[in-house]
Design a protein around this motif. Structure first.
Motif, mmCIF file in Angstrom:
data_model
loop_
_atom_site.group_PDB
_atom_site.id
_atom_site.type_symbol
_atom_site.label_atom_id
_atom_site.label_comp_id
_atom_site.label_asym_id
_atom_site.label_seq_id
_atom_site.Cartn_x
_atom_site.Cartn_y
_atom_site.Cartn_z
ATOM 1 N N LEU A 87 36.820 -107.274 20.250
ATOM 2 C CA LEU A 87 35.390 -107.012 20.111
ATOM 3 C C LEU A 87 34.895 -106.353 21.388
ATOM 4 N N GLU A 141 30.844 -105.331 14.048
ATOM 5 C CA GLU A 141 31.237 -106.719 13.802
ATOM 6 C C GLU A 141 30.397 -107.285 12.658
ATOM 7 N N GLU A 198 31.463 -104.501 23.297
ATOM 8 C CA GLU A 198 30.018 -104.320 23.284
ATOM 9 C C GLU A 198 29.678 -102.902 23.756
ATOM 10 N N ARG A 237 28.199 -105.187 18.952
ATOM 11 C CA ARG A 237 29.640 -105.382 19.128
ATOM 12 C C ARG A 237 30.395 -104.674 18.019
ATOM 13 N N ASN A 246 21.889 -107.898 25.604
ATOM 14 C CA ASN A 246 22.162 -108.197 24.203
ATOM 15 C C ASN A 246 21.183 -107.507 23.268
#
Length: 560
Positions: A526, A556, A528, A484, A479
């Motif tokens: 969405l 996003e 990543e 995204r 992350n």
């Protein structure tokens, strides 16, 4: 009485193998030799040196393992090994070692894998007790020779497996040093997927009048290949069964054949699929003709969804309603692949051919592509999110069919009794939830880890003899290093995860391994991607088409 290939002159018995090995093959469910086994075993049993050009997945491990076990004296007590197998990687060392152990179980064979990254003390203890067959990477084998813990004076057979890979990894000098420690009278066997000049040079220096075998690749005539969607998924061996279940859940075939290599594998896969809720039936040479007829009748009648079979058992099968052929592993010969997938896509019908492959078997997929002149698309294994979305879609489809076709009026009394107390939308949502849970509900599974690419494994193991290999492989970006992207297209447009992955990789050049989690809703998706690549992907996708449509692409927005 049913014909048994193991007892025929064209089966394993016709290759001159001893009874203990034939019993082991029967127990393991091997039905007949692959082409490389048919060609290589007789000259090796006769004591000849051999050079074989054959790719991974052709059955070459048994082609050299069975002959080296053929002359093994049961219950040997002397310490020195009589056979040495050199392989490029620790994974292959483990696989070959396990195979030799299974084939030689009735002979009491003592086999030891040696490679870097494993505590050397355990290997020293095993060597001091005595072994019959050593399977190892050149670096660690040479370490043991230099320590004086591995003596090769009794070696009768040396096998160089995947010789081109070992040379690519820089093991040429190690191989030369190891061969210098073995008797001149040894039998030498060399297998390689390719035959560059340096492989031929090794063969000329170290092999005596070798038998040469090349597994030919006869091309397919135009029009012979069926019009079938062909795809493959890269999966590590321990996760193949879970991956198969995941793929079947997403594909939802009307009727399919899953091909396995052995009877034992057929039985294991059938049990796994039935445990997942499928109606699967096994078909292999260990069944009587009556049993096989009953299985085929159930498949043709539609009471069985999946047939799990070996090539031998499936010969001559012609099932009209087949929609999918699935290879649980890469076929032993490209020609077998052509025969298998020819069972779908007939008479203008659509069909799918799906193959599960280990990363190191990509060469075999390339060989199949060369034979067929058609591309096999590498797909990303469905995630738990994909599977949940698929099950929700099936719930929606069931509801739609009921609304269009069923007599719903008799249930109005229930609806009327609830509308005075609850909102109609809440009632509908509760009904959908009950239907969804009755059909299996949400997925409660762990993600299947992506396999480490062979190149990463080779780099880690090439010259690092004692340290653990570097951990590598495809996975989602963390992350912290990912962002995204919003795509203004979703499930209503028929978008699937593979559509998004293919479009992003094709338009932007981003490696598919760098694409992370994908979430698809009715109206948008969405995806990543690594933060440094986000703007590049956005720019590349501005004019791109996904499922025949252009979609807005942007980062996003926070708060979504």
């Amino acid at each position: 009485m049913q014909h048994d290939p193991l007892e025929s002159e064209t089966g394993f018995a016709g290759l001159g193998l001893r009874a203990e090995l034939l019993r082991a093959l029967t127990t393991l469910g091997y039905e007949e030799p692959t082409p490389i086994q048919q060609e290589a075993i007789p000259p090796l049993v006769a004591g000849n040196d051999l050079v074989g050009q054959a790719a991974t997945g052709t059955g070459k491990t048994a082609a050299f393992a069975l002959p080296l076990l053929q002359t093994l004296t049961p219950a040997r007590r002397d310490a020195g090994p009589v056979a040495l197998v050199l392989v490029p990687t620790r994974e292959l060392a483990e696989q070959v070692s396990q195979a030799v152990h299974r084939y030689g179980r009735d002979l009491g064979v003592r086999v030891l894998p040696v490679y870097g990254g494993q505590p050397i003390g355990r290997q020293l203890q095993a060597l001091s007790r005595g072994v019959d067959v050593v399977v190892g990477t050149p670096g660690r084998v040479l370490d043991h020779i230099e320590r004086g813990t591995l003596k090769l004076g009794d070696i009768r057979t040396v096998v160089l497996d995947e010789a081109d890979e070992m040379l690519d990894m820089g093991f040429a000098e190690d191989i030369e040093a190891i061969l210098a420690e073995t008797p001149d009278t040894r039998q030498t066997v060399l297998f390689s997927a390719t035959m560059p000049p340096r492989i031929d040079s090794i063969a000329r220096r170290h092999l005596r009048e070798p038998v040469r075998i090349t597994m030919g690749r006869k091309g397919v005539e135009p029009g012979e290949m069926p019009l079938v969607r062909q795809s493959a998924y890269l999966v590590a061996r321990p996760h193949r069964a879970a991956a198969l279940g995941r793929i079947l859940d997403v594909e939802a075939p009307t009727s399919a054949i899953v091909f396995c290599r052995t009877r034992e594998e057929v039985d294991q896969v059938t049990e796994t699929l039935n445990g997942r809720g499928y109606r699967a039936e096994a078909l292999h040479g260990g069944m009587s003709q009556d049993q096989r007829d009953r299985v085929m009748n159930r498949l043709r009648a539609g009471t069985t969804e999946l047939l799990v079979a070996t090539d031998v058992a499936a010969r001559g099968l012609d099932v009209e309603q087949l929609t999918h052929v699935i290879n649980f592993n890469v076929p032993a010969a490209p020609e077998s692949y052509v025969h298998r997938i020819g069972r779908v896509g007939r008479a203008g019908r659509e069909g799918s051919a799906i193959t599960l492959a280990e990363p190191r078997e990509q060469r075999m997929l390339k060989a199949i592509e060369r034979l067929t002149g058609q591309r096999i698309t590498l797909e990303k294994l469905p995630t738990v999110t994909d599977l949940r979305a698929r099950r929700l879609e099936l719930t929606r489809t069931s509801l739609q069919a009921s609304i269009e076709n069923d007599d719903l009026e008799k249930f109005r009394v229930v609806l009327d009794s609830l509308t005075g107390e609850f909102d109609v939308e809440d009632i509908a949502l509760a009904a959908i939830k009950l239907l969804h849970e009755a059909a299996g509900g949400d997925v409660d599974e762990d993600e299947i880890p992506a396999p480490a690419p062979p190149s990463e494994s080779r780099r880690a193991q090439g010259r690092d003899r004692d340290r653990d290999p570097r951990q590598g492989g495809r996975g989602r970006p963390s992350n912290a290093g990912a962002t995204r992207l919003f795509f203004g297209i979703g499930r209503r447009a028929g978008v699937r995860p593979q559509d998004l992955v293919g479009a992003i990789a094709g338009e932007s050049g981003l490696n598919v391994r760098e694409i992370g989690a994908i979430q698809i809703t009715d109206r948008f998706s969405l995806v990543e991607v690594p933060e440094p690549a986000a703007d590049m992907v956005i720019n590349a996708m501005q004019q791109a088409m996904i499922r025949g449509r252009r979609a807005a692409v942007r980062r996003e927005r926070s708060g979504r």
